[in-house]
Design a protein around this motif. Structure first.
Motif, PDB file in Angstrom:
ATOM      1  N   GLY A 193       0.826  -1.197   0.000  1.00 49.75           N
ATOM      2  CA  GLY A 193       0.000   0.000   0.000  1.00 49.75           C
ATOM      3  C   GLY A 193       0.863   1.250   0.000  1.00 49.75           C
ATOM      4  O   GLY A 193       0.413   2.330  -0.328  1.00 49.75           O
ATOM      5  N   LYS A 194       2.117   1.058   0.384  1.00 51.74           N
ATOM      6  CA  LYS A 194       3.073   2.166   0.450  1.00 51.74           C
ATOM      7  C   LYS A 194       4.349   1.757  -0.284  1.00 51.74           C
ATOM      8  O   LYS A 194       4.615   0.572  -0.461  1.00 51.74           O
ATOM      9  N   ASP A 195       5.121   2.764  -0.636  1.00 58.22           N
ATOM     10  CA  ASP A 195       6.429   2.535  -1.256  1.00 58.22           C
ATOM     11  C   ASP A 195       6.354   1.683  -2.519  1.00 58.22           C
ATOM     12  O   ASP A 195       7.224   0.858  -2.771  1.00 58.22           O
ATOM     13  N   THR A 196       5.322   1.894  -3.302  1.00 56.20           N
ATOM     14  CA  THR A 196       5.202   1.180  -4.574  1.00 56.20           C
ATOM     15  C   THR A 196       6.206   1.774  -5.562  1.00 56.20           C
ATOM     16  O   THR A 196       6.751   2.862  -5.346  1.00 56.20           O
ATOM     17  N   LYS A 197       6.446   1.074  -6.639  1.00 53.43           N
ATOM     18  CA  LYS A 197       7.427   1.536  -7.615  1.00 53.43           C
ATOM     19  C   LYS A 197       7.064   2.913  -8.196  1.00 53.43           C
ATOM     20  O   LYS A 197       7.913   3.811  -8.229  1.00 53.43           O
ATOM     21  N   PRO A 198       5.800   3.128  -8.652  1.00 54.15           N
ATOM     22  CA  PRO A 198       5.458   4.462  -9.150  1.00 54.15           C
ATOM     23  C   PRO A 198       5.636   5.547  -8.081  1.00 54.15           C
ATOM     24  O   PRO A 198       6.099   6.649  -8.364  1.00 54.15           O
ATOM     25  N   GLU A 199       5.302   5.224  -6.841  1.00 52.41           N
ATOM     26  CA  GLU A 199       5.458   6.191  -5.760  1.00 52.41           C
ATOM     27  C   GLU A 199       6.928   6.531  -5.536  1.00 52.41           C
ATOM     28  O   GLU A 199       7.290   7.709  -5.386  1.00 52.41           O
ATOM     29  N   MET A 200       7.777   5.532  -5.523  1.00 56.21           N
ATOM     30  CA  MET A 200       9.206   5.761  -5.299  1.00 56.21           C
ATOM     31  C   MET A 200       9.808   6.593  -6.435  1.00 56.21           C
ATOM     32  O   MET A 200      10.646   7.470  -6.191  1.00 56.21           O
ATOM     33  N   ILE A 228      -0.405  14.757  -2.735  1.00 54.70           N
ATOM     34  CA  ILE A 228      -0.448  13.991  -3.980  1.00 54.70           C
ATOM     35  C   ILE A 228      -0.710  12.535  -3.642  1.00 54.70           C
ATOM     36  O   ILE A 228      -0.050  11.950  -2.778  1.00 54.70           O
ATOM     37  N   PHE A 229      -1.697  11.977  -4.330  1.00 55.90           N
ATOM     38  CA  PHE A 229      -1.977  10.546  -4.271  1.00 55.90           C
ATOM     39  C   PHE A 229      -1.386   9.915  -5.520  1.00 55.90           C
ATOM     40  O   PHE A 229      -1.550  10.443  -6.619  1.00 55.90           O
ATOM     41  N   ILE A 230      -0.703   8.787  -5.372  1.00 60.21           N
ATOM     42  CA  ILE A 230      -0.237   8.020  -6.524  1.00 60.21           C
ATOM     43  C   ILE A 230      -1.102   6.763  -6.539  1.00 60.21           C
ATOM     44  O   ILE A 230      -0.937   5.868  -5.705  1.00 60.21           O
ATOM     45  N   HIS A 231      -2.057   6.728  -7.458  1.00 57.66           N
ATOM     46  CA  HIS A 231      -3.032   5.639  -7.494  1.00 57.66           C
ATOM     47  C   HIS A 231      -2.616   4.539  -8.461  1.00 57.66           C
ATOM     48  O   HIS A 231      -2.247   4.808  -9.601  1.00 57.66           O
ATOM     49  N   GLY A 232      -2.720   3.303  -7.993  1.00 55.13           N
ATOM     50  CA  GLY A 232      -2.553   2.147  -8.863  1.00 55.13           C
ATOM     51  C   GLY A 232      -3.821   1.978  -9.687  1.00 55.13           C
ATOM     52  O   GLY A 232      -4.934   2.034  -9.149  1.00 55.13           O
TER      53      GLY A 232
END
Length: 148
Positions: free
Chosen positions: A6-13, A48-52
């Motif tokens: 739920g956190k530290d996903t590739k797009p987020e990183m 900012i939200f980074i949504h999958g």
């Protein structure tokens, strides 16, 4: 599902690293704010939200409803979407500016060059525009501020 992050996903990183390199400082996953935004910029009163795309039911090539347990997945994704709407409304009513970066903007066949995504986020953070949504390139809008 226990292995899904739920956190530290590739797009987020990727987005975190790029914005940090541009000089932006932020807090991560502030649980005091509605929806626990991925990136919180107190100086700019923005999140900012980074949504999958799968988990939030985005209308792009990265989302496809599974063929098994369809009703379970449909209701789960609909709940996620409802939480997203409530979170954005609560943040906006508290005068926070809300940005959403979709996974398809960063990866997949419709991705936008990372420099464009980062420049768009940086410009939005420095502006006074209330909302921002960045989506994959062959969709309706590439990276356009949402009018308030």
């Amino acid at each position: 599902m226990a292995g899904i992050r739920g956190k530290d996903t590739k797009p987020e990183m990727i987005l975190r690293k790029g914005l940090h390199a541009l000089g932006f400082r932020f807090r991560l996953h502030d649980r005091k704010l509605p929806g626990t935004p991925d990136l919180v910029f107190p100086r700019y009163k923005a999140v900012i939200f980074i949504h999958g795309c799968f988990w939030h039911g985005h209308d792009c090539h990265l989302f496809r409803l599974p063929g098994t347990r369809t009703e379970f997945w449909r209701s789960k994704i609909e709940r996620n979407r409802a939480v997203d709407v409530r979170s954005v409304m609560a943040l906006r009513s508290s005068d926070w500016r809300v940005g959403t970066v979709w996974e398809c903007a960063i990866r997949g066949r419709e991705r936008i060059p990372l420099e464009v995504v980062l420049e768009t986020c940086a410009s939005w953070l420095k502006s006074d525009v209330a909302e921002l949504e960045i989506r994959g390139s062959s969709e309706r809008t590439v990276a356009e501020p949402v009018p308030s």
